[in-house]
Design an enzyme around this catalytic site. Sequence first.
Site, PDB file in Angstrom:
ATOM      1  N   HIS A 129      23.593  -7.404 -19.237  1.00 49.94           N
ATOM      2  CA  HIS A 129      24.046  -6.864 -17.952  1.00 49.94           C
ATOM      3  C   HIS A 129      22.986  -5.925 -17.400  1.00 49.94           C
ATOM      4  CE1 HIS A 129      25.357  -3.724 -20.742  1.00 49.94           C
ATOM      5  NE2 HIS A 129      25.553  -2.898 -19.733  1.00 49.94           N
ATOM      6  N   HIS A 136      22.666  -2.633 -16.482  1.00 46.24           N
ATOM      7  CA  HIS A 136      22.506  -1.193 -16.629  1.00 46.24           C
ATOM      8  C   HIS A 136      21.138  -0.841 -17.214  1.00 46.24           C
ATOM      9  CE1 HIS A 136      27.131  -0.481 -16.526  1.00 46.24           C
ATOM     10  NE2 HIS A 136      26.595  -0.550 -15.320  1.00 46.24           N
ATOM     11  N   ASP A 193      19.941   1.247 -19.342  1.00 41.52           N
ATOM     12  CA  ASP A 193      19.700   1.403 -20.780  1.00 41.52           C
ATOM     13  C   ASP A 193      19.690   0.062 -21.512  1.00 41.52           C
ATOM     14  OD1 ASP A 193      22.502   1.279 -20.260  1.00 41.52           O
ATOM     15  OD2 ASP A 193      22.946   2.161 -22.209  1.00 41.52           O
ATOM     16  N   HIS A 194      19.835  -1.030 -20.745  1.00 38.10           N
ATOM     17  CA  HIS A 194      19.757  -2.374 -21.313  1.00 38.10           C
ATOM     18  C   HIS A 194      18.566  -3.166 -20.778  1.00 38.10           C
ATOM     19  CE1 HIS A 194      23.806  -2.408 -23.301  1.00 38.10           C
ATOM     20  NE2 HIS A 194      23.893  -1.340 -22.515  1.00 38.10           N
ATOM     21  N   HIS A 213      33.058  -4.563 -17.771  1.00 42.62           N
ATOM     22  CA  HIS A 213      32.128  -3.428 -17.739  1.00 42.62           C
ATOM     23  C   HIS A 213      31.260  -3.526 -16.487  1.00 42.62           C
ATOM     24  CE1 HIS A 213      29.693  -0.212 -19.413  1.00 42.62           C
ATOM     25  NE2 HIS A 213      28.607  -0.949 -19.312  1.00 42.62           N
ATOM     26  N   ASP A 215      27.911  -4.217 -23.731  1.00 49.12           N
ATOM     27  CA  ASP A 215      28.865  -3.110 -23.634  1.00 49.12           C
ATOM     28  C   ASP A 215      30.288  -3.594 -23.380  1.00 49.12           C
ATOM     29  OD1 ASP A 215      26.761  -1.392 -24.011  1.00 49.12           O
ATOM     30  OD2 ASP A 215      26.746  -0.603 -21.973  1.00 49.12           O
ATOM     31  N   HIS A 263      25.925   0.093 -28.713  1.00 47.97           N
ATOM     32  CA  HIS A 263      26.004   1.553 -28.857  1.00 47.97           C
ATOM     33  C   HIS A 263      26.684   1.931 -30.162  1.00 47.97           C
ATOM     34  CE1 HIS A 263      24.714   2.794 -24.785  1.00 47.97           C
ATOM     35  NE2 HIS A 263      25.317   1.683 -24.376  1.00 47.97           N
TER      36      HIS A 263
END
Length: 271
Positions: free
Chosen positions: A63, A65, A67-68, A121, A142, A180
């Site tokens: 996805h 975001h 941090d990905h 998410h 996530d 995470h």
Amino acid sequence: MTPTPTHSSATLAVLTVPAFKDNYLWLIHDGVHAAVVDPGDAAPILAALQAHGLTLTAILLTHHHADHIGGVARLLEHSNVPVFGPRHDGIAVVTHPLGEGDRVQVPGLALELAVLDVPGHTNGHIAYVREDAGAHWLFCGDTLFGAGCGRLFEGTPAQMAASLAKLAALPDDTLVYCAHEYTLSNLRFAEALEPGNRALQLRVANDSQLRGTNLPTIPSTIAIEKATNPFLRTGEAAIVGSLTAAGRLAPGAGADAVTVFAALREWKNTF
């Protein structure tokens, strides 16, 4: 933390690469070539590739975001490789857009992954599943966490409940590679809901010991999640009772899966 193997099968293994405060980036490799899942940061991936003598051959995204995907541009400066990712999640660097029913033959590896749509998410979130006999893996970003699930930043409770049900239907021995290290926090919430759950008590003890020695609690398995993760246990009377006692569900209001899930997610947001 130094990347460490978490699981291997035949010639394939998965390296856990910690990043940021609590992210896990995953390197799937055969000792020569490697594919990275959700590289939010390039630096630890480049370090792991060098340390293990691996050549990057593919990037897999779940996805959009940061941090990905934040490390993708820098990785592409070092390696001109294909970028697989969700068709409907607005990621400009994706060269091979994917959705439900697609299959990925991962370049450089003897690995085929099935793709699942798991919105909630984010609207376009996908997951990757290895279905080989004796080696079931899930890379779920996530969507599903150890003893928890992702927040609903874009999707609806109905979407996320359906996505989690889809993942819960995978074989029990499927290893869950989420993104995470949230497990202990999630387990505290689970204990508040099902204090009498023996499997949950055992998981709390085991995972607390792992974190006490700075080891990951991930991967778990689908079987462990079904036995201990409240978001996969919306039909349990104890969970419904705890939600009702806490004023999160109206007495006698019905306990369909989506209603219970929505109440759980709302409570967890502020727990």
